[in-house]
Enzyme design. Structure first.
Site, PDB file in Angstrom:
ATOM      1  N   SER A   1      41.465  43.297  48.114  1.00  0.00           N
ATOM      2  CA  SER A   1      40.937  44.277  47.164  1.00  0.00           C
ATOM      3  C   SER A   1      40.762  45.636  47.845  1.00  0.00           C
ATOM      4  CB  SER A   1      39.630  43.754  46.560  1.00  0.00           C
ATOM      5  OG  SER A   1      39.301  44.469  45.380  1.00  0.00           O
TER       6      SER A   1
ATOM      7  N   ASP B   1      45.127  38.846  37.481  1.00  0.00           N
ATOM      8  CA  ASP B   1      44.349  39.924  38.080  1.00  0.00           C
ATOM      9  C   ASP B   1      44.725  41.262  37.438  1.00  0.00           C
ATOM     10  OD1 ASP B   1      42.935  41.613  39.747  1.00  0.00           O
ATOM     11  OD2 ASP B   1      44.105  41.155  41.544  1.00  0.00           O
TER      12      ASP B   1
END
Length: 330
Positions: free
Chosen positions: A174, A273
């Site tokens: 991330s 995602d």
């Protein structure tokens, strides 16, 4: 003479002035809450389950950088292991190298991949706005590299005795995937101590964005776009805003992806995602850039952002770990 009764001071109500989901809450008195922050756990020497060891260390820098280092089980005193410098996720706003979430993940990876991992406790926004996190992570990589010729004052013995400096990796998930990209770009422009080279970079569900949507991303006004709002909080005076090269690798003034300073790159995405298309977009643009290295894309179907952290016992998480093991051991 009339008596005077002291007045009671008025209590100022503590109100939320900024809130992004459950990432972070900033109050009118300046205090900050991070509701999603997982609890901190201590390191452990000679873990009875995996045989690995971990400890917390301080990297000399201004300011100093804290880290947690993991050493796989030693069966041969002369063993040398690859080294991974890891940057945790959390939108640049929360999470930690010392949290239960990352400790569990990295001790598993260190044990299964037989790799030394240095997990960097970089400074978080908004107390320390971007680019502080990049400075800390670059300092950590330089410090690790400085162990290569064994002339560093007060070196870390695990690195000196067991580190293989021909197999140095960087990686993160991330926000940490974003940091990995930026550190690789810096390594392409600036030599590391002892002429250490980064062999590979691992970008897991990396956080990139821009003022324009790509792939299946919906068109959302900036004031309603959570990714834009978070970046503005992390880097309030960001030149070019969400198109700053730190978050948009193709933004105005961004270095060419051809300059990435490593030999191999693994980009991991998850089908469900919201950042999935950005990871693929990045992979496609590295492929087109002329970068001279080995580029790989790994996608897990039917999974969401950082699923491997939240479901570590799942079949998908195990498949993911094995993919990382293969990448660092090839």
């Amino acid at each position: 003479m009339a008596s005077i009764t002291p007045s009671t001071p008025k209590t100022v109500a503590k109100e939320i002035v900024t809130e992004f989901g459950t990432f972070i809450r900033i109050f009118s008195d300046g205090s900050i809450e991070r509701p999603l922050q997982s609890p901190f756990v201590p390191p452990i020497l000679n873990d009875p389950k995996t045989g690995h060891s971990s400890k917390d260390i301080i990297i000399p820098h201004n300011p100093t950088v804290s880290s947690r280092i993991y050493l796989p089980k030693i069966t041969n005193p002369s063993s040398k292991f690859p080294i991974l410098i890891y940057f945790h996720g959390g939108a640049f706003l929360f999470e930690s190298a010392f949290s239960q979430l990352y400790h569990q993940h990295l001790k598993t990876l260190a044990s299964q991949a037989n790799i030394i991992i240095l997990s960097v406790e970089y400074r978080l926004a908004p107390e320390h706005p971007v680019p502080a996190c990049y400075h800390d992570c670059w300092a950590a990589l330089k410090w690790v590299s400085s162990h290569s010729n064994n002339t560093l004052n007060n070196p870390e013995p695990w690195l000196v005795e067991h580190g293989d400096f021909a197999r140095v990796f960087i990686g993160g998930d991330s926000a940490g995937g974003n940091i990995t990209h930026n550190i690789a770009i810096q390594a392409g422009a600036e030599a590391l101590p002892c002429d250490v080279k980064i062999l590979g970079a691992i970008m897991i569900h990396p956080y990139f964005n821009s003022s324009y949507p790509i792939g299946s991303e919906p068109v959302i006004e900036p004031e309603n776009n959570l990714f834009h709002q978070v970046w503005h909080l992390c880097y309030p005076n960001s030149p070019h805003g969400i198109d700053n090269p730190l978050v948009n690798p193709l933004g105005e003034g961004a270095p060419s992806l051809e300059k990435l300073g490593c030999s191999r790159i693994l980009i991991c995405v998850a089908e469900r995602d919201k950042l999935r298309d950005r990871g693929v977009w990045y992979w496609e643009n590295v492929k087109k850039s002329g970068w001279n290295g080995r580029l790989e894309l790994f996608e897990e179907k039917d999974e969401n952002h950082v699923y491997h952290l939240f479901k570590p016992e799942s079949e998908s998480a195990n498949t993911f770990i094995q993919r990382l093991v293969t990448f660092v051991q090839e």
